[in-house]
Design a protein around this motif. Structure first.
Motif, short mmCIF file in Angstrom:
data_model
loop_
_atom_site.label_atom_id
_atom_site.label_comp_id
_atom_site.label_asym_id
_atom_site.label_seq_id
_atom_site.Cartn_x
_atom_site.Cartn_y
_atom_site.Cartn_z
N GLN A 56 49.72 20.26 4.31
CA GLN A 56 48.98 20.35 3.05
C GLN A 56 47.58 19.72 3.19
N ILE A 57 47.53 18.58 3.84
CA ILE A 57 46.25 17.89 4.06
C ILE A 57 45.31 18.77 4.88
N GLU A 58 45.82 19.35 5.95
CA GLU A 58 44.99 20.21 6.80
C GLU A 58 44.50 21.43 6.04
N ASP A 59 45.39 22.04 5.24
CA ASP A 59 45.00 23.22 4.46
C ASP A 59 43.93 22.88 3.43
N LEU A 60 44.12 21.78 2.72
CA LEU A 60 43.13 21.37 1.71
C LEU A 60 41.80 21.03 2.36
N HIS A 61 41.85 20.36 3.49
CA HIS A 61 40.63 20.02 4.22
C HIS A 61 39.87 21.30 4.60
N LYS A 62 40.60 22.28 5.07
CA LYS A 62 39.98 23.56 5.46
C LYS A 62 39.37 24.25 4.23
N GLU A 63 40.10 24.27 3.13
CA GLU A 63 39.61 24.92 1.91
C GLU A 63 38.36 24.22 1.38
N ILE A 64 38.35 22.91 1.41
CA ILE A 64 37.17 22.15 0.97
C ILE A 64 35.98 22.47 1.87
N ASN A 65 36.20 22.51 3.18
CA ASN A 65 35.12 22.83 4.10
C ASN A 65 34.57 24.23 3.89
N GLU A 66 35.44 25.18 3.57
CA GLU A 66 34.99 26.55 3.28
C GLU A 66 34.10 26.58 2.03
N LEU A 67 34.49 25.82 1.01
CA LEU A 67 33.68 25.75 -0.21
C LEU A 67 32.34 25.07 0.06
N ILE A 68 32.36 24.05 0.89
CA ILE A 68 31.11 23.38 1.27
C ILE A 68 30.19 24.35 2.00
N GLU A 69 30.75 25.17 2.88
CA GLU A 69 29.95 26.17 3.60
C GLU A 69 29.31 27.16 2.63
N ILE A 70 30.05 27.54 1.59
CA ILE A 70 29.48 28.46 0.58
C ILE A 70 28.31 27.78 -0.12
N ILE A 71 28.50 26.52 -0.51
CA ILE A 71 27.41 25.79 -1.17
C ILE A 71 26.20 25.71 -0.25
N GLU A 72 26.42 25.36 1.01
CA GLU A 72 25.31 25.24 1.96
C GLU A 72 24.64 26.58 2.26
N SER A 73 25.35 27.68 2.03
CA SER A 73 24.75 29.00 2.26
C SER A 73 23.62 29.28 1.27
N PHE A 74 23.54 28.52 0.17
CA PHE A 74 22.44 28.65 -0.78
C PHE A 74 21.16 28.02 -0.26
N GLY A 75 21.27 27.30 0.86
CA GLY A 75 20.10 26.64 1.43
C GLY A 75 19.99 25.17 1.08
N VAL A 76 21.07 24.59 0.59
CA VAL A 76 21.09 23.17 0.23
C VAL A 76 21.93 22.41 1.24
N MET A 77 21.88 21.08 1.14
CA MET A 77 22.64 20.23 2.06
C MET A 77 23.64 19.41 1.27
N VAL A 78 24.89 19.46 1.68
CA VAL A 78 25.92 18.62 1.08
C VAL A 78 25.90 17.30 1.83
#
Length: 136
Positions: A56-78
């Motif tokens: 569960q931890i690994e899956d949630l970590h992966k999902e969070i990272n995918e969402l962060i990648e989407i945010i960063e695709s706007f040209g911003v930095m997390v």
């Protein structure tokens, strides 16, 4: 890398906030599973339970990272996830700066130099176009 005006950054913020809300839910679940995993690790009672929590931890970590990648695709930095921090590259008086948004803030109200970090945040009201007396 795109430079954002304050207006552009604030207009993008609602989309980012939606993604951050999703991350916050996953972050909450992640902390719950981390705590359960650590308890199981200490007690070493149920190996299957421990493996479940770890998955569960690994899956949630992966999902969070995918969402962060989407945010960063706007040209911003997390810059952080607890609290969630986002920097928007910008320019002020010929130098590169970062417009800074922190989870819980309604709009972007702060900025800092590239190397100043969160501790060096200054209010956007200090950013004026001296010639036209307009906020940048």
């Amino acid at each position: 890398m795109k430079n954002f005006t304050l207006r552009e950054a604030n207009s993008l913020l609602p989309q980012i906030k939606l993604l951050v809300d999703e991350i916050k839910e996953k972050r909450k679940d992640l902390y719950i599973f981390l705590e359960k995993y650590e308890d199981e690790l200490e007690n070493r009672q149920d190996l299957l339970e421990m493996m479940y929590y770890k998955t569960q931890i690994e899956d949630l970590h992966k999902e969070i990272n995918e969402l962060i990648e989407i945010i960063e695709s706007f040209g911003v930095m997390v810059k952080g996830i607890d609290p969630f921090l986002v920097d928007f590259p910008s320019e002020y008086q010929g130098r590169k700066i970062l417009l800074c948004w922190k989870e819980g803030e309604e709009k972007i109200e702060y900025w800092h130099g590239l190397y100043d970090g969160f501790a060096g945040r200054r209010h956007v009201s200090e950013m004026k176009d001296k010639k036209n007396n307009v906020e940048i």
